[in-house]
Design an enzyme around this catalytic site. Structure first.
Site: not given
Length: 381
Positions: A58, A61, A118
């Protein structure tokens, strides 16, 4: 004004390298891949295996958020937007806030859910809102990565999920993550969200808890993003600011969450202990006579007011020396070099900064010269 400062950059590299070898060697990191970067200058203070291409989970991101913030900045989307959840966004697994198809949520709550918890569903919804589809958004991600010089990076989705076959090609490096983290931090509004510890969305009905535990437990934390999958391991891009200096520590492929946070803290502690940012304050600069110009003299200014990164032990002894040209003949261009400011600590030269003309000075015309001579003759009589 010209922004390229070879002498300054060389001085920064020398100043950084002077302590990196001895002191950084003492760092004992559990992270297989790591980097420490100073945010204002982009100077790398420490790196270990930083160009190995790994799955980022993640931490991906960060690029998703960067493109969202850039879309806000240029007006393609708005803070006042309401976003409708697509079936593709609602179907995302992993970390999420469990959006339902056609559910509507404010842009700010979508953003907050991505940054703090997230949320993969919200990340996908934001990507679709910016680009129309996730695939189009991924194209933008790769294009922006190329623009930033992220040579180790290829994205296949906006979330970092790696449960599909093509995700094996979703790769980046600690070095590239530091680059995109630095770019995201230039959008100061994002820190309003990256520093949240706990919050809610949906009118308080759904709780959010920051996956980056440094927000609560490390003084000065400004962000930024965690990541985990079984293939990527535990990943983190952590940023923190103390004494006017912001650092970015990236660690990848750690075996445990404790390893990633302890490795990031060790990097940040090393940076704050050994480096400082200073903005040189020049002594009285004086003026440079202009020959045959419509102004008699110019007072130069530093070409840049950017701070310089130095060994912290040298910070207390910072001094500046100014050397100016004896004169300059018109015309004088704005930004034309007229001297040098040398930044020193004791006998050690840390940087050279050009002193330049703050404005253009036109040359006297023949008529101007004739009129001046005629005036002098008349006054003499």
């Amino acid at each position: 004004m010209k922004k390229t400062l070879p002498c300054l950059l060389l001085a920064l590299i020398l100043a950084a390298s002077s302590v990196t070898g001895a002191q950084a060697a003492a760092l004992d990191l559990a992270a297989p891949s790591a980097i420490l970067m100073e945010a204002a200058t982009g100077t790398v203070l420490y790196e270990s295996n930083a160009h190995e291409r790994l799955r980022p989970a993640s931490v991906t991101k960060i690029m998703t958020l960067l493109l969202v913030m850039e879309a806000l900045e240029d007006g393609r989307i708005s803070w006042d937007d309401t976003i409708t959840t697509s079936s593709a966004a609602a179907a995302k697994g992993g970390s999420q806030i469990y959006l339902e198809e056609n559910e509507q949520l404010s842009f700010e709550e979508m953003l907050k859910s991505v940054v703090v918890s997230s949320a993969n569903d919200c990340a996908t919804a934001l990507a679709e809102h910016v680009a129309g589809s996730e695939s189009a958004f991924v194209g933008m991600m790769n294009e922006r990565a190329a623009e930033l010089g992220m040579q180790d990076t290829h994205f296949v989705n906006c979330t970092g999920l790696d449960d599909e076959p093509e995700a094996a090609e979703h790769l980046t490096s600690a070095w590239d993550i530091a680059i995109m983290s630095r770019e995201l931090l230039k959008h100061s509004e994002i820190k309003k969200y990256t520093t949240i510890w706990m919050d809610t969305v949906r009118n308080g009905e759904f709780g959010l808890s920051n996956t980056n535990k440094l927000v609560r437990f490390y003084d000065g934390t400004t962000g930024l993003k965690t990541g985990y999958t079984s293939a990527a391991g535990y990943c983190l891009s952590a940023s923190a600011e103390r004494g006017g200096m912001e650092l970015i520590a990236v660690v990848l492929h750690c075996q445990s969450s404790t390893d990633r946070f302890e490795s990031a803290k060790a990097l940040l502690n090393y940076g704050f202990s050994n480096y400082a940012l200073v903005t040189p304050q020049p002594q009285a600069i004086g003026s440079v006579p202009v020959v045959l110009g419509k102004s008699d003299a110019l007072t130069p200014v530093p070409e840049t007011s950017e701070p310089i990164l130095i060994d912290k032990a040298l910070a207390a002894g910072i001094q500046t020396e100014v050397q100016l040209d004896e004169s300059v003949t018109a015309p004088v261009a704005e930004g034309q070099r007229l001297g040098t400011m040398t930044v020193r600590s004791g006998d050690k030269a840390l940087a050279e900064i050009a002193l330049v003309a703050p404005a253009r000075v036109e040359a006297l015309t023949f008529w101007d010269v004739f009129t001046q001579l005629l005036g002098r003759v008349c006054m003499a009589e």
